[in-house]
Design a protein around this motif. Structure first.
Motif, PDB file in Angstrom:
ATOM      1  N   THR A 274      14.055 -18.121  -4.027  1.00 24.34           N
ATOM      2  CA  THR A 274      15.248 -17.547  -3.064  1.00 24.34           C
ATOM      3  C   THR A 274      14.622 -18.025  -1.520  1.00 24.34           C
ATOM      4  N   PRO A 275      14.472 -19.424  -1.558  1.00 31.04           N
ATOM      5  CA  PRO A 275      13.949 -20.006  -0.351  1.00 31.04           C
ATOM      6  C   PRO A 275      14.666 -19.341   1.176  1.00 31.04           C
ATOM      7  N   GLU A 276      15.948 -19.444   0.927  1.00 28.55           N
ATOM      8  CA  GLU A 276      16.838 -19.385   1.910  1.00 28.55           C
ATOM      9  C   GLU A 276      16.689 -18.014   2.755  1.00 28.55           C
ATOM     10  N   ARG A 277      16.137 -16.774   2.084  1.00 27.00           N
ATOM     11  CA  ARG A 277      16.331 -15.496   2.791  1.00 27.00           C
ATOM     12  C   ARG A 277      14.794 -14.716   2.150  1.00 27.00           C
ATOM     13  N   GLN A 278      14.766 -13.834   3.007  1.00 22.15           N
ATOM     14  CA  GLN A 278      13.748 -12.693   2.735  1.00 22.15           C
ATOM     15  C   GLN A 278      14.292 -11.576   1.812  1.00 22.15           C
ATOM     16  N   ILE A 279      13.794 -11.465   0.658  1.00 20.83           N
ATOM     17  CA  ILE A 279      14.252 -10.311  -0.033  1.00 20.83           C
ATOM     18  C   ILE A 279      13.564  -8.943   0.207  1.00 20.83           C
ATOM     19  N   PRO A 280      14.415  -7.866   0.538  1.00 22.07           N
ATOM     20  CA  PRO A 280      13.589  -6.840   1.002  1.00 22.07           C
ATOM     21  C   PRO A 280      13.205  -6.163  -0.258  1.00 22.07           C
ATOM     22  N   GLY A 281      12.331  -5.002  -0.247  1.00 24.34           N
ATOM     23  CA  GLY A 281      11.877  -4.573  -1.346  1.00 24.34           C
ATOM     24  C   GLY A 281      10.629  -3.519  -1.333  1.00 24.34           C
ATOM     25  N   VAL A 282      10.336  -3.118  -2.388  1.00 24.63           N
ATOM     26  CA  VAL A 282       9.138  -2.041  -2.479  1.00 24.63           C
ATOM     27  C   VAL A 282       8.022  -2.499  -3.349  1.00 24.63           C
ATOM     28  N   LEU A 283       6.781  -2.055  -2.756  1.00 23.22           N
ATOM     29  CA  LEU A 283       5.544  -2.460  -3.610  1.00 23.22           C
ATOM     30  C   LEU A 283       5.383  -0.812  -4.261  1.00 23.22           C
ATOM     31  N   VAL A 284       5.124  -0.824  -5.614  1.00 28.14           N
ATOM     32  CA  VAL A 284       5.003   0.398  -6.547  1.00 28.14           C
ATOM     33  C   VAL A 284       3.704   0.181  -7.216  1.00 28.14           C
ATOM     34  N   ALA A 285       2.796   1.310  -6.710  1.00 29.75           N
ATOM     35  CA  ALA A 285       1.534   1.687  -7.620  1.00 29.75           C
ATOM     36  C   ALA A 285       2.117   2.665  -8.847  1.00 29.75           C
ATOM     37  N   ASN A 286       1.958   2.159 -10.002  1.00 30.02           N
ATOM     38  CA  ASN A 286       2.021   3.041 -11.003  1.00 30.02           C
ATOM     39  C   ASN A 286       0.784   3.494 -11.465  1.00 30.02           C
ATOM     40  N   LYS A 287       0.720   4.540 -12.509  1.00 26.18           N
ATOM     41  CA  LYS A 287      -0.575   5.087 -13.153  1.00 26.18           C
ATOM     42  C   LYS A 287      -1.411   5.766 -12.185  1.00 26.18           C
ATOM     43  N   ILE A 288      -0.812   6.407 -11.033  1.00 24.27           N
ATOM     44  CA  ILE A 288      -1.682   7.216 -10.222  1.00 24.27           C
ATOM     45  C   ILE A 288      -2.395   8.479 -10.844  1.00 24.27           C
ATOM     46  N   ASP A 289      -1.739   8.779 -11.775  1.00 21.53           N
ATOM     47  CA  ASP A 289      -2.203  10.248 -12.525  1.00 21.53           C
ATOM     48  C   ASP A 289      -3.466   9.847 -13.061  1.00 21.53           C
ATOM     49  N   ARG A 290      -4.102   8.725 -13.072  1.00 19.04           N
ATOM     50  CA  ARG A 290      -5.357   8.431 -13.880  1.00 19.04           C
ATOM     51  C   ARG A 290      -6.525   8.767 -13.175  1.00 19.04           C
ATOM     52  N   GLY A 291      -6.354   9.283 -11.987  1.00 14.58           N
ATOM     53  CA  GLY A 291      -7.759   9.921 -11.250  1.00 14.58           C
ATOM     54  C   GLY A 291      -8.830   8.954 -10.845  1.00 14.58           C
ATOM     55  N   GLU A 292      -9.948   9.249 -11.242  1.00 21.20           N
ATOM     56  CA  GLU A 292     -11.195   8.209 -11.090  1.00 21.20           C
ATOM     57  C   GLU A 292     -10.921   6.732 -11.575  1.00 21.20           C
ATOM     58  N   ARG A 293      -9.881   6.511 -12.636  1.00 16.19           N
ATOM     59  CA  ARG A 293      -9.909   5.413 -12.945  1.00 16.19           C
ATOM     60  C   ARG A 293      -9.209   4.387 -12.164  1.00 16.19           C
TER      61      ARG A 293
ATOM     62  N   LEU B 125       6.958  -5.153   2.829  1.00  7.29           N
ATOM     63  CA  LEU B 125       7.401  -4.187   1.820  1.00  7.29           C
ATOM     64  C   LEU B 125       7.168  -2.544   2.204  1.00  7.29           C
ATOM     65  N   ASP B 126       7.924  -1.556   1.404  1.00  6.69           N
ATOM     66  CA  ASP B 126       7.673  -0.328   1.621  1.00  6.69           C
ATOM     67  C   ASP B 126       6.763   0.131   0.392  1.00  6.69           C
ATOM     68  N   TYR B 127       5.863   0.914   0.565  1.00  8.67           N
ATOM     69  CA  TYR B 127       5.050   1.331  -0.562  1.00  8.67           C
ATOM     70  C   TYR B 127       5.052   2.538  -1.165  1.00  8.67           C
ATOM     71  N   PHE B 128       5.197   2.554  -2.386  1.00 13.41           N
ATOM     72  CA  PHE B 128       5.114   3.938  -3.147  1.00 13.41           C
ATOM     73  C   PHE B 128       4.173   4.212  -4.262  1.00 13.41           C
ATOM     74  N   GLN B 129       3.507   5.403  -4.531  1.00 11.98           N
ATOM     75  CA  GLN B 129       2.805   5.660  -5.507  1.00 11.98           C
ATOM     76  C   GLN B 129       3.565   6.545  -6.556  1.00 11.98           C
ATOM     77  N   VAL B 130       3.557   6.102  -7.890  1.00 10.39           N
ATOM     78  CA  VAL B 130       4.366   6.820  -8.623  1.00 10.39           C
ATOM     79  C   VAL B 130       3.279   7.036 -10.263  1.00 10.39           C
ATOM     80  N   SER B 131       3.949   7.848 -10.942  1.00 14.34           N
ATOM     81  CA  SER B 131       3.178   7.912 -12.496  1.00 14.34           C
ATOM     82  C   SER B 131       4.526   8.065 -13.523  1.00 14.34           C
ATOM     83  N   ALA B 132       4.631   6.885 -14.287  1.00 14.41           N
ATOM     84  CA  ALA B 132       5.869   7.179 -15.114  1.00 14.41           C
ATOM     85  C   ALA B 132       5.550   8.215 -16.152  1.00 14.41           C
ATOM     86  N   LEU B 133       4.062   8.296 -16.620  1.00 12.16           N
ATOM     87  CA  LEU B 133       4.145   9.231 -17.431  1.00 12.16           C
ATOM     88  C   LEU B 133       4.125  10.702 -17.192  1.00 12.16           C
TER      89      LEU B 133
END
Length: 200
Positions: free
Chosen positions: A128-147, A164-172
């Protein structure tokens, strides 16, 4: 006075005609970072976590409507959950055209999946060279603690530098799963409103 103003605002919102928008959302990132788990947990309202890992080949499609908070607008998200395997890149890239928003996902316990994000963004820009695609950066597995190996400051800096806008999630644990999707719906609605103002 404040209560009266708030009541008038609520009444005006209730009286305003409802609006349905449709947005194509691309979910990309390395294999096994949890893209499908995030999408399925969102789609099922936390009712379906895939216990067995099945690698996505090509793109899986789901659709879900989201009511945008404090508006009369509903956004119908057309979500394309794309394989992270290079083997299927030619197959998946055919689904990238016409994308409105992107969700870039990495595994917070896997530093390599974070380092590959730049490559995913570059591939999207080539498509998509003609435009900037807005979006989010998502960190998954944040429930893993020390890992967890990729920490917040590093991720937020990457997100900021790539608009990008940043989010932390855990699907588990079904933690914060809806938030990035709600944010995408809000951003898409704002984009629509801005384009409408330009036309007027």
């Amino acid at each position: 006075m404040a209560a009266t103003a708030a009541a008038k605002t609520s009444a005006a919102a209730a009286a305003a005609p409802s609006l349905l928008l449709r947005s194509k959302v691309l979910v990309i990132g390395d294999t096994a970072v949890g893209k499908s788990a995030i999408v399925q947990m969102f789609h099922s309202k936390g009712g379906h976590y895939p216990k067995n890992y099945n690698m996505t080949t090509g793109c899986d499609f789901v659709m879900k409507e989201l009511k945008v908070p404090d508006t009369t607008t509903t956004v119908e998200l057309h979500i394309y959950d794309c394989s992270g395997q290079a083997t299927f890149s030619e197959l998946t890239h055919q689904y990238w055209s016409g994308v409105n928003m992107v969700m870039l996902v990495y595994d917070a316990t896997n530093e390599e999946s974070f380092e590959h994000l730049t490559g995913w963004l570059e591939a999207l820009k080539r498509k998509t060279p003609e435009r900037q695609i807005p979006g989010v950066l998502v960190a998954n597995k944040i429930d893993r603690g020390e890992r967890v190996k990729v920490h917040t400051q590093r991720a937020t800096e990457f997100a900021r530098s790539n608009e990008l806008d940043y989010f932390q999630v855990s699907a588990l644990t079904n933690s914060n799963i809806e938030e990035p999707f709600i944010h995408l719906a809000q951003v898409f609605t704002k984009m629509y409103d801005e384009k409408l103002q330009l036309i007027k």
